[in-house]
Design an enzyme around this catalytic site. Structure first.
Site, PDB file in Angstrom:
ATOM      1  N   HIS A 132       4.478  -0.813  13.120  1.00 30.19           N
ATOM      2  CA  HIS A 132       3.563  -0.180  14.076  1.00 30.19           C
ATOM      3  C   HIS A 132       3.397  -1.108  15.263  1.00 30.19           C
ATOM      4  O   HIS A 132       3.464  -2.325  15.101  1.00 30.19           O
ATOM      5  CB  HIS A 132       2.199   0.061  13.406  1.00 30.19           C
ATOM      6  CG  HIS A 132       1.411   1.155  14.052  1.00 30.19           C
ATOM      7  ND1 HIS A 132       0.929   1.048  15.344  1.00 30.19           N
ATOM      8  CD2 HIS A 132       1.053   2.376  13.611  1.00 30.19           C
ATOM      9  CE1 HIS A 132       0.290   2.167  15.645  1.00 30.19           C
ATOM     10  NE2 HIS A 132       0.352   3.001  14.616  1.00 30.19           N
ATOM     11  N   ASP A 156       1.955   7.168  18.347  1.00 32.73           N
ATOM     12  CA  ASP A 156       1.624   7.316  16.924  1.00 32.73           C
ATOM     13  C   ASP A 156       0.147   7.652  16.730  1.00 32.73           C
ATOM     14  O   ASP A 156      -0.194   8.564  15.968  1.00 32.73           O
ATOM     15  CB  ASP A 156       1.977   6.029  16.168  1.00 32.73           C
ATOM     16  CG  ASP A 156       1.863   6.212  14.676  1.00 32.73           C
ATOM     17  OD1 ASP A 156       2.793   6.793  14.077  1.00 32.73           O
ATOM     18  OD2 ASP A 156       0.834   5.817  14.093  1.00 32.73           O
ATOM     19  N   GLY A 186       0.835  -1.204   0.000  1.00 34.74           N
ATOM     20  CA  GLY A 186       0.000   0.000   0.000  1.00 34.74           C
ATOM     21  C   GLY A 186       0.862   1.243   0.000  1.00 34.74           C
ATOM     22  O   GLY A 186       1.264   1.743  -1.053  1.00 34.74           O
TER      23      GLY A 186
END
Ligand SMILES: NC(=O)C1=CN([C@@H]2O[C@H](COP(=O)(O)OP(=O)(O)OC[C@H]3O[C@@H](n4cnc5c(N)ncnc54)[C@H](O)[C@@H]3O)[C@@H](O)[C@H]2O)C=CC1
Ligand SMILES: CC(=O)[C@](C)(O)C(=O)O
Ligand SMILES: [Mg+2]
Ligand SMILES: [Mg+2]
Length: 349
Positions: free
Chosen positions: A123, A207, A39
């Site tokens: 992440h 984040d 992506g």
């Protein structure tokens, strides 16, 4: 590792000067890096690693982003596979699907996480909220993270410009005893400027706070509020947009990006200085309770759940696109198009 003083607090960071690309290649020389998902981060990381001489393959389902992978030079059957095939061939399995997509494919990928392999994230989401994602890695694999602090698009463009994007890194599980070295080597491989150490939990909460806060959500809200007030008081769109966004991004933000907030102040009028110094604490005090609300909503997992629920819907992409279209069509951002065209460097457009 270098110990540096961040505003009076000592922190350890890693730079490519101390951990060279040669060393990174040596650490990962026996690894096949399987990038699952193509992506935004997938292309940035996979292409940078390939250009830096690492052994990389891509796993992506059929569709638009599969075709993009082919355009970028990934060869079906050689370096481009289905998600399962790539997970089978890879020794470092990189979960670069959307955070919701990672939940959906986890049951398909998990069987390929055999002893000695490495599970990689950009992440802390999947691991931090594993009560909601169901991601529990086997004990005999390393689990590590390098989280670029910026878009995958910038990771690639900055790499091509010879610059580097800052990344954080973390180790969640160190089965091999080499996980930290591997994480740092991976970060250098994807083109990190420097790397600072974190945990999956701290990365995930900071984040989600940052992107909902000053990086995206809060800045959008702030700019809209000011634009609306100026317009409601009779200012023209060009004046409202210039005074709200254009001057910020083109003139003032580059000043505080380069040399700090006081430098931006120092280069503005005494009138601006006096007023901004007076108003800054008022804005801070008005906004801080909303920031606290946001942080709590992130920390409790509420924000993660909202994102899982909405991004797991089959039509999430259509719905997102409709929201972005509504944003693009607001007067403010239509005015922006004309303002951008009028920038001297774009005048021929
Ligand atoms: N977008 C960015 O620049 C940044 C992203 N990250 C993290 O990197 C990871 C990847 O994020 P993005 O690149 O934004 O992801 P993305 O939203 O662009 O999605 C990546 C890929 O996931 C695939 N995918 C989604 N659902 C799927 C499913 N159910 N089955 C199979 N494939 C599926 C899509 O085909 C797409 O190619 C996430 O953990 C994100 O939080 C970290 C820093 C910045
Ligand atoms: C670009 C980035 O790091 C974000 C904003 O956190 C994200 O895309 O998730
Ligand atoms: Mg981020
Ligand atoms: Mg993010």
């Amino acid at each position: 590792m270098a110990e540096l003083n961040f505003g009076g607090v000592l922190e350890t960071v890693v730079t490519s000067k101390e951990f060279s690309l040669e060393k990174a290649r040596e650490v990962l020389k026996n690894e096949t890096i399987a990038v699952l998902g193509y992506g935004i981060q997938g292309p940035g990381q996979a292409c940078n690693l390939r250009d830096n001489g690492f052994n990389v393959i891509v796993g992506q389902r059929q569709g638009k982003t599969y075709d993009k992978a082919v355009e970028d030079g990934w060869v079906p059957g050689k370096t481009l596979f289905s998600i399962e095939e790539a997970a089978d061939k890879g020794t470092i399995i990189c979960m670069l699907l959307s955070d919701a997509g990672q939940i959906a494919v986890w049951p398909k990928v998990k069987p390929y996480l055999t002893a000695g392999k490495t599970l990689y994230y950009s992440h802390g989401f999947a691991i931090t909220w594993n009560d909601r994602t169901g991601v529990v890695p086997p004990d005999d694999v390393d689990v590590m993270m390098v989280a670029p602090k910026g878009s995958g698009t910038s990771l690639r463009s900055m790499f091509l410009e010879g610059r580097g994007l800052n990344c954080s890194y973390a180790v969640y599980q160190d089965a091999s005893g080499r996980a930290e070295d591997k994480a740092i080597a991976f970060g250098i491989g994807i083109g990190a400027g420097y790397l600072f150490k974190t945990t999956f939990q701290r990365e995930a909460t900071s984040d989600l706070t940052g992107e909902r806060g000053s990086l995206m959500g809060a800045i959008e809200g702030l700019l809209e509020a000011q634009y609306e007030v100026l317009r409601e008081h009779g200012h023209s769109p060009s004046e409202a947009f210039n005074e709200t966004v254009e001057e910020l991004t083109q003139s003032l933000m580059p000043l505080f990006a380069a040399k700090g907030m006081d430098w931006m102040y120092a280069n503005c009028s005494t009138t601006a200085q006096r007023g901004a110094l007076d108003w800054a604490p008022r804005f801070r005090d008005a906004i801080k309770p909303v920031m606290e609300w946001l942080y709590l909503s992130v920390k409790t997992g509420n924000e993660a759940q909202i994102s899982i629920d909405s991004n797991s819907q089959p039509d999430y992409r259509e719905k997102l696109n409709a929201e972005l279209k509504a944003m693009r069509e607001k007067e403010m951002w239509r005015a922006a198009e004309t303002v951008r065209k009028l920038r001297p460097e774009n005048e021929e457009l």
